[in-house]
Design a protein around this motif. Structure first.
Motif, PDB file in Angstrom:
ATOM      1  N   LEU A  72       0.845  -1.198   0.000  1.00  0.00           N
ATOM      2  CA  LEU A  72       0.000   0.000   0.000  1.00  0.00           C
ATOM      3  C   LEU A  72       0.883   1.252   0.000  1.00  0.00           C
ATOM      4  O   LEU A  72       1.920   1.299   0.667  1.00  0.00           O
ATOM      5  N   GLN A  73       0.442   2.260  -0.721  1.00  0.00           N
ATOM      6  CA  GLN A  73       1.216   3.494  -0.908  1.00  0.00           C
ATOM      7  C   GLN A  73       1.721   4.082   0.409  1.00  0.00           C
ATOM      8  O   GLN A  73       2.886   4.456   0.519  1.00  0.00           O
ATOM      9  N   GLU A  74       0.861   4.157   1.423  1.00  0.00           N
ATOM     10  CA  GLU A  74       1.281   4.814   2.673  1.00  0.00           C
ATOM     11  C   GLU A  74       2.334   4.022   3.449  1.00  0.00           C
ATOM     12  O   GLU A  74       2.923   4.531   4.392  1.00  0.00           O
ATOM     13  N   PHE A  75       2.605   2.786   3.029  1.00  0.00           N
ATOM     14  CA  PHE A  75       3.623   1.958   3.683  1.00  0.00           C
ATOM     15  C   PHE A  75       4.867   1.777   2.810  1.00  0.00           C
ATOM     16  O   PHE A  75       5.804   1.082   3.204  1.00  0.00           O
ATOM     17  N   GLN A  76       4.878   2.412   1.641  1.00  0.00           N
ATOM     18  CA  GLN A  76       6.036   2.321   0.753  1.00  0.00           C
ATOM     19  C   GLN A  76       7.165   3.212   1.262  1.00  0.00           C
ATOM     20  O   GLN A  76       6.929   4.171   1.988  1.00  0.00           O
ATOM     21  N   GLY A  77       8.387   2.852   0.888  1.00  0.00           N
ATOM     22  CA  GLY A  77       9.539   3.663   1.256  1.00  0.00           C
ATOM     23  C   GLY A  77      10.039   3.447   2.672  1.00  0.00           C
ATOM     24  O   GLY A  77      10.850   4.228   3.177  1.00  0.00           O
ATOM     25  N   ARG A  78       9.570   2.390   3.335  1.00  0.00           N
ATOM     26  CA  ARG A  78       9.974   2.131   4.723  1.00  0.00           C
ATOM     27  C   ARG A  78      10.678   0.788   4.893  1.00  0.00           C
ATOM     28  O   ARG A  78      10.838   0.309   6.001  1.00  0.00           O
ATOM     29  N   GLY A  79      11.058   0.177   3.779  1.00  0.00           N
ATOM     30  CA  GLY A  79      11.785  -1.085   3.855  1.00  0.00           C
ATOM     31  C   GLY A  79      10.910  -2.327   3.917  1.00  0.00           C
ATOM     32  O   GLY A  79      11.426  -3.446   3.999  1.00  0.00           O
ATOM     33  N   PHE A  80       9.602  -2.155   3.874  1.00  0.00           N
ATOM     34  CA  PHE A  80       8.703  -3.317   3.978  1.00  0.00           C
ATOM     35  C   PHE A  80       8.791  -4.225   2.752  1.00  0.00           C
ATOM     36  O   PHE A  80       8.704  -5.440   2.870  1.00  0.00           O
ATOM     37  N   ALA A  81       8.972  -3.631   1.573  1.00  0.00           N
ATOM     38  CA  ALA A  81       9.099  -4.449   0.360  1.00  0.00           C
ATOM     39  C   ALA A  81      10.338  -5.333   0.455  1.00  0.00           C
ATOM     40  O   ALA A  81      10.296  -6.516   0.106  1.00  0.00           O
ATOM     41  N   SER A  82      11.431  -4.781   0.954  1.00  0.00           N
ATOM     42  CA  SER A  82      12.658  -5.577   1.138  1.00  0.00           C
ATOM     43  C   SER A  82      12.425  -6.722   2.110  1.00  0.00           C
ATOM     44  O   SER A  82      12.844  -7.855   1.860  1.00  0.00           O
ATOM     45  N   GLN A  83      11.767  -6.424   3.219  1.00  0.00           N
ATOM     46  CA  GLN A  83      11.485  -7.471   4.210  1.00  0.00           C
ATOM     47  C   GLN A  83      10.631  -8.583   3.613  1.00  0.00           C
ATOM     48  O   GLN A  83      10.911  -9.768   3.818  1.00  0.00           O
ATOM     49  N   LEU A  84       9.611  -8.195   2.878  1.00  0.00           N
ATOM     50  CA  LEU A  84       8.697  -9.168   2.289  1.00  0.00           C
ATOM     51  C   LEU A  84       9.403 -10.014   1.223  1.00  0.00           C
ATOM     52  O   LEU A  84       9.261 -11.238   1.196  1.00  0.00           O
ATOM     53  N   LEU A  85      10.186  -9.381   0.377  1.00  0.00           N
ATOM     54  CA  LEU A  85      10.901 -10.112  -0.669  1.00  0.00           C
ATOM     55  C   LEU A  85      11.933 -11.060  -0.056  1.00  0.00           C
ATOM     56  O   LEU A  85      12.010 -12.224  -0.429  1.00  0.00           O
ATOM     57  N   GLU A  86      12.699 -10.573   0.914  1.00  0.00           N
ATOM     58  CA  GLU A  86      13.713 -11.411   1.556  1.00  0.00           C
ATOM     59  C   GLU A  86      13.077 -12.611   2.258  1.00  0.00           C
ATOM     60  O   GLU A  86      13.534 -13.744   2.114  1.00  0.00           O
ATOM     61  N   PHE A  87      12.003 -12.368   3.001  1.00  0.00           N
ATOM     62  CA  PHE A  87      11.314 -13.449   3.706  1.00  0.00           C
ATOM     63  C   PHE A  87      10.810 -14.497   2.723  1.00  0.00           C
ATOM     64  O   PHE A  87      10.978 -15.701   2.922  1.00  0.00           O
ATOM     65  N   SER A  88      10.192 -14.039   1.637  1.00  0.00           N
ATOM     66  CA  SER A  88       9.608 -14.997   0.692  1.00  0.00           C
ATOM     67  C   SER A  88      10.684 -15.822   0.011  1.00  0.00           C
ATOM     68  O   SER A  88      10.556 -17.043  -0.099  1.00  0.00           O
ATOM     69  N   ILE A  89      11.771 -15.191  -0.423  1.00  0.00           N
ATOM     70  CA  ILE A  89      12.860 -15.934  -1.066  1.00  0.00           C
ATOM     71  C   ILE A  89      13.427 -16.981  -0.111  1.00  0.00           C
ATOM     72  O   ILE A  89      13.699 -18.115  -0.495  1.00  0.00           O
ATOM     73  N   ASN A  90      13.584 -16.593   1.159  1.00  0.00           N
ATOM     74  CA  ASN A  90      14.148 -17.513   2.158  1.00  0.00           C
ATOM     75  C   ASN A  90      13.196 -18.637   2.551  1.00  0.00           C
ATOM     76  O   ASN A  90      13.629 -19.624   3.145  1.00  0.00           O
ATOM     77  N   ASN A  91      11.909 -18.484   2.238  1.00  0.00           N
ATOM     78  CA  ASN A  91      10.927 -19.487   2.652  1.00  0.00           C
ATOM     79  C   ASN A  91      10.314 -20.265   1.498  1.00  0.00           C
ATOM     80  O   ASN A  91       9.328 -20.975   1.689  1.00  0.00           O
ATOM     81  N   LEU A  92      10.899 -20.137   0.323  1.00  0.00           N
ATOM     82  CA  LEU A  92      10.477 -20.948  -0.818  1.00  0.00           C
ATOM     83  C   LEU A  92      11.565 -21.978  -1.088  1.00  0.00           C
ATOM     84  O   LEU A  92      12.750 -21.696  -0.917  1.00  0.00           O
ATOM     85  N   ASN A  93      11.163 -23.158  -1.524  1.00  0.00           N
ATOM     86  CA  ASN A  93      12.107 -24.275  -1.613  1.00  0.00           C
ATOM     87  C   ASN A  93      12.767 -24.431  -2.984  1.00  0.00           C
ATOM     88  O   ASN A  93      12.954 -25.524  -3.470  1.00  0.00           O
ATOM     89  N   LYS A  94      13.115 -23.326  -3.592  1.00  0.00           N
ATOM     90  CA  LYS A  94      13.855 -23.360  -4.863  1.00  0.00           C
ATOM     91  C   LYS A  94      14.999 -22.356  -4.752  1.00  0.00           C
ATOM     92  O   LYS A  94      14.969 -21.444  -3.936  1.00  0.00           O
ATOM     93  N   SER A  95      15.970 -22.513  -5.639  1.00  0.00           N
ATOM     94  CA  SER A  95      17.084 -21.567  -5.624  1.00  0.00           C
ATOM     95  C   SER A  95      17.043 -20.618  -6.816  1.00  0.00           C
ATOM     96  O   SER A  95      17.830 -19.689  -6.898  1.00  0.00           O
ATOM     97  N   LYS A  96      16.107 -20.836  -7.743  1.00  0.00           N
ATOM     98  CA  LYS A  96      15.992 -19.962  -8.908  1.00  0.00           C
ATOM     99  C   LYS A  96      14.652 -19.227  -8.867  1.00  0.00           C
ATOM    100  O   LYS A  96      13.620 -19.833  -8.566  1.00  0.00           O
TER     101      LYS A  96
END
Length: 138
Positions: A72-96
């Motif tokens: 959501l726009q009002e939550f952009q620019g605060r590092g939340f996208a980075s947190q979400l992307l990092e968490f998802s990559i680390n919790n999916l069972n593929k390397s690509k």
């Protein structure tokens, strides 16, 4: 808090989609969310018990494809996208991982590059009136 979304999250997820992608022809419908919640992986980001972002990954044989990603726009620019992307990559069972992004979406491209994605191809007219990049992380 970041966790896998369930069917009970469908309305807030759809609401985010409508706000973030209101002008887009490819915006997901309520039925699309229902489908993806059953067959793919959606991670949701909650702040103060409110869902403020999500990322939808399609599982393929050899990799995951980031299909939709919104904060959501009002939550952009605060590092939340980075947190979400990092968490998802680390919790999916593929390397690509693969994704497509508008060539004009410089903030998203910077975010993806920060997590090791590289532009491998320009996709002509991938979006309505705009090219896209295919990005891959191995």
């Amino acid at each position: 808090m970041i966790q896998v979304a369930t069917i009970k999250d469908i309305k807030p997820l759809f609401s985010i989609e409508q706000e973030v992608f209101k002008q887009e022809v490819f915006a997901l419908s309520l039925n699309s969310f229902r489908y993806h919640l059953k067959r793919n992986t959606i991670f949701k980001l909650e702040i103060d018990k409110k869902i403020v972002g999500y990322c939808l990954w399609l599982k393929r044989k050899e990799y995951y494809r980031l299909y939709s990603f919104a904060i959501l726009q009002e939550f952009q620019g605060r590092g939340f996208a980075s947190q979400l992307l990092e968490f998802s990559i680390n919790n999916l069972n593929k390397s690509k991982f693969e994704l497509e992004v508008r060539v004009s979406n410089k903030n998203a491209i910077k975010l993806y590059e920060k997590f090791g994605f590289k532009i491998v191809k320009t996709l002509e007219n991938y979006y309505e009136n705009e090219d896209g990049y295919k990005m891959v992380r191995v």
